[in-house]
Structure formats: C-alpha cells, structure tokens
Write an enzyme that holds these catalytic residues in place. Structure first.
Site, short mmCIF file in Angstrom:
data_model
loop_
_atom_site.label_atom_id
_atom_site.label_comp_id
_atom_site.label_asym_id
_atom_site.label_seq_id
_atom_site.Cartn_x
_atom_site.Cartn_y
_atom_site.Cartn_z
NE ARG A 61 -4.01 1.90 2.28
CZ ARG A 61 -4.41 2.60 3.34
NH1 ARG A 61 -3.82 2.43 4.51
NH2 ARG A 61 -5.38 3.48 3.21
CG HIS A 65 -1.58 5.38 0.01
ND1 HIS A 65 -2.24 5.79 1.13
CD2 HIS A 65 -2.44 4.56 -0.65
CE1 HIS A 65 -3.46 5.24 1.16
NE2 HIS A 65 -3.59 4.49 0.10
CG ASN A 93 -1.29 8.75 3.38
OD1 ASN A 93 -1.66 7.73 2.80
ND2 ASN A 93 -0.64 9.73 2.79
CG HIS A 192 -8.36 -3.66 -1.12
ND1 HIS A 192 -9.38 -2.74 -1.15
CD2 HIS A 192 -7.22 -2.94 -0.96
CE1 HIS A 192 -8.88 -1.51 -1.03
NE2 HIS A 192 -7.58 -1.61 -0.92
#
Ligand code: HEM
Ligand SMILES: *[C@@H]1O[C@H](CO)[C@@H](O)[C@H](O)[C@H]1NC(C)=O
Ligand SMILES: *[C@@H]1O[C@H](CO)[C@@H](O)[C@H](O)[C@H]1NC(C)=O
Length: 317
Positions: A61, A65, A93, A192
């Site tokens: 992740r 990001h 975040n 996911h």
C-alpha cells in the site's frame, strides 16, 4: 506524399521520444552500482513478513500511496516537523499507512552496502513486489532508477487517493486520471486480497448497506460496534487476507466486499464481468496485476538529475 513523409518522421520522432522516456528506468539500474540491492531488500521484506504477514500488505500500500500522489518519488516517507508538513497526516494516510520502520531498516542496510545509491522510491517499488511474492502472489520485473523528492503534498494526497466511500464512477475517474483503464482498476483493487481495514472505514457498510451478505455483516459487527471500536480491524479479504490469491474477487461475487468501494466493482455496473473473470481465473489476475503494478511504478518518476537520493527516507538531505 509530402504530408505522409512529414507524418512518418513525426511518428519516428515520437517513437524515439517514448523510447527515451521509458529507457530512463531499467531493471538493471543498480547492477554495477549496488549489485546486492535487490537481495538486501528481498531478505528484509521476507524477515518482516515472516514476523507479521500483514506487513506485506502495508508495504504494498505504501507504494500505491506514493505513486498516486505526484508520482513514485517517496514523498509519502517524509516526516512532518516544525517547518514542514508532508503527506502522513492526509486523510487516507493518517492513522492508517504503516511499514515505515521496515523501510528505515532496508535503507540503513543499503546505505552500509552502497552509500547514497539506492533511492527510497525504488525501495518502495521493490518491497511492494517482494511483499506480494512473499504472500504467495506472482512476481514481476521492477523497473528501477527513480529518485527521491525534496517535497511532499498534503493536498495532493488528500485529492489523488481514492476514497473507500466512492461509487464506481468516482473510482473509474480517480484511476483514469492516472492513466488506468477500468480493467486495471479492477486488477489493482485485487491488492485488497491482503491486509486489513479499520472499523471506522467499513461501519456504515455493515450497518447501512443492503448489498452485503448478511451473515458476513453480522460476523463483522462483533468487532465493529455501531459506535466505538473505530480502530478495530477486519481482513479486506473475508476468507484469506494473508494470502495473495484471487479470493477477493470471489468474495465480491458473494457480496462479501469489506469496503463500499470494493463492492462497487461488483454491483451491477461495467466492471462486473472483469470481477467474474478474475474470480474464475487466478493466473490472469496475477499476471494482469503484475503488469498494472509496473505501470503504476512508472507514474512520473524523478530521474537523471531531478530530485536526490535521500540518506534517510524520512528527511530531505
Ligand atoms: C480502488 C481504490 C482504493 C481504495 C478506495 C482503497 C482504500 C483502502 C482503505 C480505506 C484501506 C484500509 C485503511 C485503514 O482502514 O486504515 C485500504 C487498505 C489497503 N489497500 Fe487500498 N484502496 C484502493 C486501492 C488500492 C490499491 C490500488 C492498492 C495497491 C496497489 C491498495 C492496497 C491496499 C492494501 C495492501 C491495504 C491493506 C494495508 C494494511 O493492511 O496495512 N489499495 N485501502
Ligand atoms: C446509517 O445511515 C443513516 C442515515 O443516512 C445515518 O444517520 C447513520 O449514521 C448511518 N449509520 C452508520 C452506522 O453509519
Ligand atoms: C523538516 O523536514 C524537511 C523535509 O524533510 C527538511 O528539509 C528540514 O530540514 C526539516 N527541518 C528540521 C528543523 O528538521
């Protein structure tokens, strides 16, 4: 004649320019400057994942990001201080992204082996791939040669990262804004299949939505009350959240998506067929996922003399 000649020399120039642009990153970037770089990262990721499997998800992740916010430039790693506000406190975040200590460990090992050579942005790209592999997914070849930013943008982090409360149309535009197709949105969302989310993110889905399997919703309520327990966790993949497989998609077919945004990919809209396809063919998912990750890793890298190689991933040199 003249115009077709003009057109072909234009096309040739374009092809050369495209070639140069993508030639800036290469899989062998550290082959002579830091030959052990990739094995150092792989070992550290493997130790971290053996200690806590969720860490593989957290590292994957971080790369996402990073890349969706002004490109893959390690901007997400910069710490706030009295004169600088970075991305760590952005809504997507804050109290959520993790894995910074593992990145620090990797960086300090790389600085001992080859000081000032391997960027923090490349660490994130390689750690994401090694995490997926450590959790049972398929590998891909990571392009290298990204450099690190000297800035970060709280606003860009708030505006470019998709929201879990988004409907399909907003998810499609968030990804299309970065150059991704609907198919790539579905493939990348397959991330996911690992990791966890907080109650505060999925509460309204389990108490208020109707396109959720009721036994699944009931089981989630035990650890996510209608008020309180905001930080309690549940697996994003209802069945196997520590294994990188295609079960996430099968869960969506059964209305067992944890986030509103997950279930949106299979709610009677244009992405239903792709979710079905990945649910029935894990090899296609794993291979499309790797290709989409390579594409994500190519988002606006700093190369050449832009940016810097940070000594400490948390701080501009
Ligand atoms: C499609 C739009 C997406 C949305 C709305 C979204 C949103 C979220 C949210 C809300 C969480 C849980 C955060 C928390 O509760 O603290 C999460 C976790 C996660 N996301 Fe996404 N995400 C999306 C796409 C992606 C993509 C493209 C990737 C990777 C390429 C990714 C990788 C992950 C991983 C691995 C986790 C688990 C992290 C952990 O357990 O530490 N997500 N995401
Ligand atoms: C469910 O929806 C109602 C009406 O929109 C809202 O007032 C309530 O807070 C929601 N409940 C949860 C748990 O999100
Ligand atoms: C604050 O962080 C920025 C970005 O890393 C850095 O350039 C600056 O030197 C830091 N200032 C202090 C006082 O540590």
């Amino acid at each position: 004649m003249a115009s077709s000649h003009l057109f072909s020399s234009f096309s040739l120039t374009l092809l050369i320019l495209i070639g140069l642009a993508s030639a800036q990153l290469s899989p062998n970037f550290y082959a002579s400057s830091c030959p052990r770089a990739l094995s150092i990262i792989r070992s550290a990721v493997s130790i971290a994942v053996a200690r806590e499997r969720r860490m593989g998800a957290s590292l994957l992740r971080l790369h996402f990001h990073d890349c969706f916010v002004n490109g893959c430039d390690a901007s997400i790693l910069l710490d706030d201080n009295s004169t600088f506000t970075g991305e760590k406190t952005a809504a997507p975040n804050a109290n959520s992204v993790r894995g910074f200590d593992v990145v620090d460990t990797i960086k300090s090992q790389l600085e001992s082996a080859c000081p000032g050579v391997v960027s923090c942005a490349d660490i994130l790209a390689v750690a994401a791939r090694d995490s997926v592999v450590a959790l049972g997914g398929s590998s891909w070849t990571v392009q290298l040669g990204r450099r690190d930013s000297t800035t970060a943008s709280l606003n860009a982090a708030n505006n470019n990262l998709p929201s879990p409360f988004s409907d399909l149309s907003a998810l499609l535009s968030a990804f299309s804004n970065k150059g991704f197709t609907a198919k790539e949105l579905v493939a990348l969302s397959g991330s996911h299949t690992i990791g966890q989310a907080r109650c505060t993110i999925f509460r309204s889905r389990i108490y208020n939505e109707t396109n959720i399997n009721s036994a699944y919703a009931t089981s989630l309520k035990a650890n996510c009350p209608s008020s309180g327990g905001d930080n309690n966790l549940a697996g994003l993949d209802a069945s196997t959240s520590t294994v990188f497989d295609n079960a996430y998609f099968t869960n969506l077919l059964n209305n067992r998506g944890l986030l509103h945004s997950d279930q949106q990919l299979f709610s009677g809209g244009s992405t239903d067929a792709q979710v079905r396809a990945y649910s029935s063919n894990s090899a296609t998912f794993l291979s499309d996922f790797g290709n989409a990750m390579i594409k994500m890793g190519n988002l606006s890298p700093l190369t050449g003399t832009s940016g810097q190689i940070r000594n400490n991933c948390r701080k501009v040199n």
